[in-house]
Structures are given as C-alpha cells and as structure tokens.
Design a protein around this motif. Structure first.
Motif, PDB file in Angstrom:
ATOM      1  N   HIS A   1       0.821  -1.217   0.000  1.00  0.00           N
ATOM      2  CA  HIS A   1       0.000   0.000   0.000  1.00  0.00           C
ATOM      3  C   HIS A   1       0.856   1.268   0.000  1.00  0.00           C
ATOM      4  CE1 HIS A   1      -3.712  -2.269   1.783  1.00  0.00           C
ATOM      5  NE2 HIS A   1      -3.191  -2.868   0.723  1.00  0.00           N
ATOM      6  N   CYS A   2       1.766   1.358  -0.958  1.00  0.00           N
ATOM      7  CA  CYS A   2       2.652   2.514  -1.050  1.00  0.00           C
ATOM      8  C   CYS A   2       1.852   3.798  -1.296  1.00  0.00           C
ATOM      9  CB  CYS A   2       3.661   2.336  -2.181  1.00  0.00           C
ATOM     10  SG  CYS A   2       4.740   0.905  -1.983  1.00  0.00           S
TER      11      CYS A   2
ATOM     12  N   PRO B   1      -3.522   1.648  -7.232  1.00  0.00           N
ATOM     13  CA  PRO B   1      -4.034   1.186  -5.937  1.00  0.00           C
ATOM     14  C   PRO B   1      -5.186   0.183  -6.063  1.00  0.00           C
ATOM     15  CG  PRO B   1      -4.697   3.458  -6.346  1.00  0.00           C
ATOM     16  CD  PRO B   1      -3.710   3.083  -7.413  1.00  0.00           C
ATOM     17  N   GLN B   2      -5.860   0.152  -7.182  1.00  0.00           N
ATOM     18  CA  GLN B   2      -6.925  -0.841  -7.367  1.00  0.00           C
ATOM     19  C   GLN B   2      -6.368  -2.265  -7.308  1.00  0.00           C
ATOM     20  OE1 GLN B   2      -5.757   1.225  -9.707  1.00  0.00           O
ATOM     21  NE2 GLN B   2      -5.633   0.209 -11.692  1.00  0.00           N
ATOM     22  N   THR B   3      -5.089  -2.437  -7.602  1.00  0.00           N
ATOM     23  CA  THR B   3      -4.496  -3.784  -7.599  1.00  0.00           C
ATOM     24  C   THR B   3      -4.113  -4.249  -6.195  1.00  0.00           C
ATOM     25  OG1 THR B   3      -2.230  -3.008  -7.997  1.00  0.00           O
ATOM     26  CG2 THR B   3      -3.602  -3.457  -9.947  1.00  0.00           C
TER      27      THR B   3
ATOM     28  N   GLY C   1       2.476  -5.473 -10.550  1.00  0.00           N
ATOM     29  CA  GLY C   1       1.168  -5.561  -9.911  1.00  0.00           C
ATOM     30  C   GLY C   1       0.645  -4.240  -9.432  1.00  0.00           C
ATOM     31  N   GLY C   2      -0.089  -4.462  -8.378  1.00  0.00           N
ATOM     32  CA  GLY C   2      -0.102  -5.425  -7.302  1.00  0.00           C
ATOM     33  C   GLY C   2       1.319  -5.817  -6.894  1.00  0.00           C
ATOM     34  N   GLU C   3       1.375  -6.992  -6.320  1.00  0.00           N
ATOM     35  CA  GLU C   3       2.659  -7.493  -5.826  1.00  0.00           C
ATOM     36  C   GLU C   3       2.854  -8.963  -6.178  1.00  0.00           C
ATOM     37  OE1 GLU C   3       6.041  -8.140  -4.807  1.00  0.00           O
ATOM     38  OE2 GLU C   3       5.498  -6.100  -4.184  1.00  0.00           O
TER      39      GLU C   3
ATOM     40  N   GLY D   1       7.637  -4.512  -4.600  1.00  0.00           N
ATOM     41  CA  GLY D   1       7.815  -3.519  -3.555  1.00  0.00           C
ATOM     42  C   GLY D   1       8.701  -4.020  -2.433  1.00  0.00           C
ATOM     43  N   PHE D   2       8.904  -5.325  -2.387  1.00  0.00           N
ATOM     44  CA  PHE D   2       9.803  -5.899  -1.392  1.00  0.00           C
ATOM     45  C   PHE D   2      11.236  -5.818  -1.905  1.00  0.00           C
ATOM     46  CE2 PHE D   2       5.736  -8.131  -0.768  1.00  0.00           C
ATOM     47  CZ  PHE D   2       5.487  -7.756   0.551  1.00  0.00           C
ATOM     48  N   THR D   3      12.182  -5.673  -1.007  1.00  0.00           N
ATOM     49  CA  THR D   3      13.580  -5.636  -1.411  1.00  0.00           C
ATOM     50  C   THR D   3      14.105  -7.063  -1.585  1.00  0.00           C
ATOM     51  OG1 THR D   3      14.417  -5.669   0.848  1.00  0.00           O
ATOM     52  CG2 THR D   3      13.992  -3.487  -0.141  1.00  0.00           C
ATOM     53  N   TYR D   4      15.190  -7.165  -2.310  1.00  0.00           N
ATOM     54  CA  TYR D   4      15.848  -8.461  -2.482  1.00  0.00           C
ATOM     55  C   TYR D   4      16.184  -9.061  -1.120  1.00  0.00           C
ATOM     56  CZ  TYR D   4      19.270 -11.928  -3.922  1.00  0.00           C
ATOM     57  OH  TYR D   4      19.950 -13.105  -4.104  1.00  0.00           O
TER      58      TYR D   4
END
Length: 178
Positions: free
Chosen positions: A29-30, A36-38, A71-73, A104-107
C-alpha cells in the motif's frame, strides 16, 4: 490468483518490447501508488490455464523480448505460488526471452528467512527471473527521469550477473529513453 491487466506490447516496464502481466493483491500500500486498485487480491479476473496459454501465445513473436510481471505485488505468497509454475512454462517455451519482475519488497526481504513475503517457492521464483526491480515506491523520492522505476530507492538488479558474481549486480542507470 487474480490479475488486473495484460499488455501485449509494452515498452515501459523492461528492456525491449514486452508482454506484461499485472497481478492483483498487495499488502505494501505505497503512498502514491499508480495502481491502488491492484491492492485488492480479487481485483480483475482469475488467472487460469487459459490466461497462461494466452500469455505464452503473446510471447511467441520474435520482436517480443520477454515477460514482465508486476502488480499489485507478484511476491505476495499466494501470487508466488501461482506464478512459479507459469514462469517455469515461460522458461521452457522461451529460454532466450527475459523475465523481469517488479516488487515492492527488497531483495534482502525476499531472501531473509522468516520475513514476509518469503515462502516455500520464493527461491525458485527468484531463480526464474533475469531482472528484479525492487523496493517500495516512495512518493518523496519520486523521480520521473529514472529508467523503469518511479522512485530513487528502487533498484534494477541483474539477477543473472548477481548469481554469477555471488553479490548483487545492477543494470546501468541510464536516463529514460536511452
């Protein structure tokens, strides 16, 4: 898994002409997210065997450089579990095409045991990717001149070079359009 959109001729989300799959569901939820719909895990349509076949067909022309998943994610655990079998099919059918993924997650979050969204298929999913664009979108770091990303904290990780070198390697940081 659900998906919000498929683009069959995308030049904005990776090198060359790409097929892109926008998956649904995101817990990040950045602030300032462009989609944001995704965030809703049931947004769009179900990702089915027919969807996979359609994507494989869209990837077939020689001018298509590869697949991008965003995405999304894609790295939400339920999305990873649906994507890994599909990404295996893409690799088998098109070994010379690249697979990019935006997260959105880091490695580091993806590779550290005990952290969300790491699950039993995360390592395999990472092994199927050529490039990972990682990091949450940070509105205060927004920079429209960056290649393939929206904020300056996000990284373009060349996973093939990283696996070979044993440490993270990054794609060259050229301005958009170069």
């Amino acid at each position: 898994m659900y998906y919000g959109e498929i683009k069959n001729c995308d030049i904005a989300n990776g090198e060359g002409v790409r097929v892109t799959l926008f998956v649904s569901g995101c817990t990040n939820h950045c602030k300032g997210c462009f989609q944001p719909q995704t965030w809703d895990f049931t947004y769009g349509r179900p990702f089915t065997a027919e969807t996979e076949d359609e994507l494989l067909s869209l990837l077939s022309p020689g001018y298509i450089n590869g697949l991008t998943v965003l995405g999304g994610e894609p790295f939400e655990p339920e999305n990873q579990r649906a994507l890994v079998p599909f990404l295996r099919r893409v690799r088998q059918a098109y070994p010379d095409k690249t697979i990019w993924c935006f997260s959105g997650f880091t490695y580091e979050e993806l590779t550290t045991d005990g952290t969300h969204p790491r699950c039993e298929v995360t390592d395999e999913m990472l092994s199927l990717l050529d490039v990972l664009v990682d990091g949450r979108f940070v509105e205060e770091l927004k920079n429209l001149t960056l290649r393939f990303r929206g904020s300056s904290n996000q990284r373009l990780i060349d996973l093939n070079a990283s696996r070979q070198a044993g440490h993270l390697c990054f794609l060259p940081d050229r301005p958009r359009g170069q």
